[in-house]
Design a protein around this motif. Structure first.
Motif, short mmCIF file in Angstrom:
data_model
loop_
_atom_site.label_atom_id
_atom_site.label_comp_id
_atom_site.label_asym_id
_atom_site.label_seq_id
_atom_site.Cartn_x
_atom_site.Cartn_y
_atom_site.Cartn_z
N ALA A 118 96.40 80.07 10.46
CA ALA A 118 97.72 80.68 10.66
C ALA A 118 97.76 82.13 10.19
O ALA A 118 98.51 82.95 10.75
CB ALA A 118 98.78 79.87 9.94
N TYR A 119 96.98 82.47 9.17
CA TYR A 119 96.93 83.88 8.73
C TYR A 119 96.50 84.76 9.90
O TYR A 119 97.11 85.81 10.17
CB TYR A 119 95.97 84.05 7.56
N TYR A 120 95.46 84.34 10.59
CA TYR A 120 94.90 85.14 11.68
C TYR A 120 95.81 85.16 12.90
O TYR A 120 96.04 86.22 13.50
CB TYR A 120 93.51 84.60 12.06
N THR A 121 96.34 84.00 13.28
CA THR A 121 97.19 83.97 14.47
C THR A 121 98.51 84.71 14.23
O THR A 121 98.98 85.44 15.11
CB THR A 121 97.46 82.52 14.90
N ASP A 122 99.07 84.56 13.04
CA ASP A 122 100.31 85.29 12.73
C ASP A 122 100.06 86.80 12.74
O ASP A 122 100.87 87.58 13.27
CB ASP A 122 100.87 84.87 11.38
N LEU A 123 98.95 87.21 12.12
CA LEU A 123 98.63 88.63 12.07
C LEU A 123 98.43 89.19 13.48
O LEU A 123 98.95 90.27 13.82
CB LEU A 123 97.38 88.85 11.22
N LEU A 124 97.68 88.48 14.30
CA LEU A 124 97.44 88.96 15.67
C LEU A 124 98.75 89.08 16.46
O LEU A 124 98.98 90.07 17.17
CB LEU A 124 96.47 88.02 16.39
N ARG A 125 99.61 88.09 16.34
CA ARG A 125 100.89 88.14 17.07
C ARG A 125 101.74 89.31 16.58
O ARG A 125 102.38 90.00 17.39
CB ARG A 125 101.65 86.82 16.90
N ASN A 126 101.75 89.53 15.28
CA ASN A 126 102.53 90.65 14.75
C ASN A 126 101.96 91.99 15.21
O ASN A 126 102.72 92.93 15.49
CB ASN A 126 102.57 90.58 13.23
N SER A 129 102.88 92.42 18.92
CA SER A 129 104.30 92.69 19.14
C SER A 129 104.63 94.15 18.86
O SER A 129 105.52 94.73 19.49
CB SER A 129 105.16 91.78 18.26
N ARG A 130 103.90 94.76 17.92
CA ARG A 130 104.11 96.16 17.58
C ARG A 130 103.28 97.11 18.43
O ARG A 130 103.71 98.21 18.75
CB ARG A 130 103.78 96.40 16.09
N PHE A 131 102.07 96.67 18.77
CA PHE A 131 101.13 97.53 19.49
C PHE A 131 100.56 96.75 20.68
O PHE A 131 99.40 96.33 20.68
CB PHE A 131 99.99 97.97 18.58
N PRO A 132 101.35 96.54 21.72
CA PRO A 132 100.91 95.69 22.82
C PRO A 132 99.70 96.22 23.58
O PRO A 132 98.99 95.44 24.24
CB PRO A 132 102.14 95.63 23.74
#
Length: 370
Positions: A118-126, A129-132
């Motif tokens: 979850a650390y990795y998936t949450d970080l990637l999604r964030n 979302s900021r830098f598509p």
């Protein structure tokens, strides 16, 4: 023994054997190998264009439970010198990369046993979302397998979840030499060569691609180097998982292997040439100026490399071993032009974004920082 016949066969498009590769490693006719490798490179890339990507290394954690003897970067779990970067720090580093026209983030760290999937998936999604538009070329096979271990999921499930969260491609770090003999000697707890290959194959299966790497200078035999190349070529035959090949020399300073004899620029150039001749199914070869220095990096463009790699605004792993070579974007343009080539900025998929014909410079430049 003359290597002329081997070189002639390679230039004519015949596939070399491991025995051929060993004979080339045994020879000191490096310039002759470079000329042949350059000829082969031009078959892939007939235009005199050398590409580069504007990117940044983000080493998000140095906690690592693999304890490689050759690494000066890692800190054991629980160490007071260890860290996991705050998300906001990572976002700032990505923004700085975007501000100078960067397109790629090479995010890598240690095999941290305290970070869940979850650390990795949450970080990637964030991040997305900021830098598509940023390309996340991140997490080496060793990190991926640590996530597999911590999560209890399969390799394919982990890579699928990471890809869905925003991972675009996977760097080939941690290959070193793909033989158990050397791996057990220098990184006993690291993933096996089979696991490294499997991660690359499965990354392609779930919709990504990766790069192949090779590090020489651990005291490995010529036969081991040839076997490494064979295993990379076999994986590429099977899945076409690699967009590029990058090799460099082990830097022994500040590591647990500091007494190891350091190889020379000539050894590096020989390895580049032999790899280009042997790996007849990989289109792009990156120069390794970060470890070898800008001038040797420039020379490698005559030995089979068609790409100058990443501008690498930040680099902490190699520099921890005492080797730090820094250039900025406009210096890269100059070095490529001095080699008689036309510089061109690319993306991670090797699509050209912009050619720098004439004497034009980059509008935005930067000096790399650690």
């Amino acid at each position: 023994m003359s290597i002329d016949r081997i070189l002639e066969r390679a230039v004519n498009g015949e596939r070399l054997s491991m025995e051929d590769a060993v004979k080339l490693y045994e020879s000191d006719e490096v310039e002759k190998m470079g000329e042949a490798a350059n000829t082969v490179m031009k078959k892939w890339h007939p235009e005199p264009v050398t590409t580069f990507v504007i990117g940044r290394n983000v080493n998000y954690t140095n906690f690592c439970d693999t304890y490689c003897r050759f690494c000066a970067f890692y800190r054991a779990p629980g160490s007071k010198e260890g860290y996991v970067l705050e998300d906001d720090v990572i976002f700032q580093k990505i923004q700085e990369t975007m501000d100078v026209g960067g397109t790629e983030i090479l995010m890598q760290g240690g095999t941290n046993p305290d970070l869940p999937l979850a650390y990795y998936t949450d970080l990637l999604r964030n991040i997305k979302s900021r830098f598509p538009n940023i390309w996340m070329h991140s997490f080496s096979p060793a990190e991926i397998w640590k996530i597999v271990e911590v999560s209890g999921l399969s390799l394919e499930d982990v890579l699928s979840e990471l890809h869905a969260a925003g991972l675009d491609s996977m760097p080939g770090g941690g290959a070193e030499i793909l033989t158990e003999e050397t791996r057990l000697r220098v990184s006993r707890l690291k993933i096996t060569w089979e696991q490294w290959i499997d991660a690359m194959k499965v990354s392609k299966k779930v919709g990504m691609h990766g790069t192949a790497t090779m590090v020489i200078g651990f005291g490995e035999s010529f036969e081991e180097r040839a076997l490494h190349l064979q295993r990379v070529r076999d994986a590429q035959d099977e899945t076409e998982c690699f967009t590029a090949f990058i090799s460099w020399l082990f830097q022994p300073e500040n590591t647990g292997m500091y007494k190891t004899k350091k190889l020379t620029a000539r050894d590096y150039l020989k390895n580049v040439a032999i790899s280009r001749l042997f790996l007849d199914n990989i289109e792009n070869f990156q120069s390794s100026w970060v470890t070898m220095g800008p001038e040797v990096g420039k020379k490698s463009l005559e030995y089979g490399c068609n790409d100058f790699g990443s501008t690498m605004m930040e680099e902490n792993v190699v520099s921890a071993a005492g080797t730090t070579h820094k250039v900025n974007t406009n210096q890269i343009l100059t070095l490529i032009r001095e080699a008689g080539k036309i510089p061109a900025q690319r993306n991670t998929k090797y699509e050209i974004i912009r050619r720098f014909d004439g004497e034009e410079s980059a509008e935005k430049d930067f000096v790399m920082q650690n």
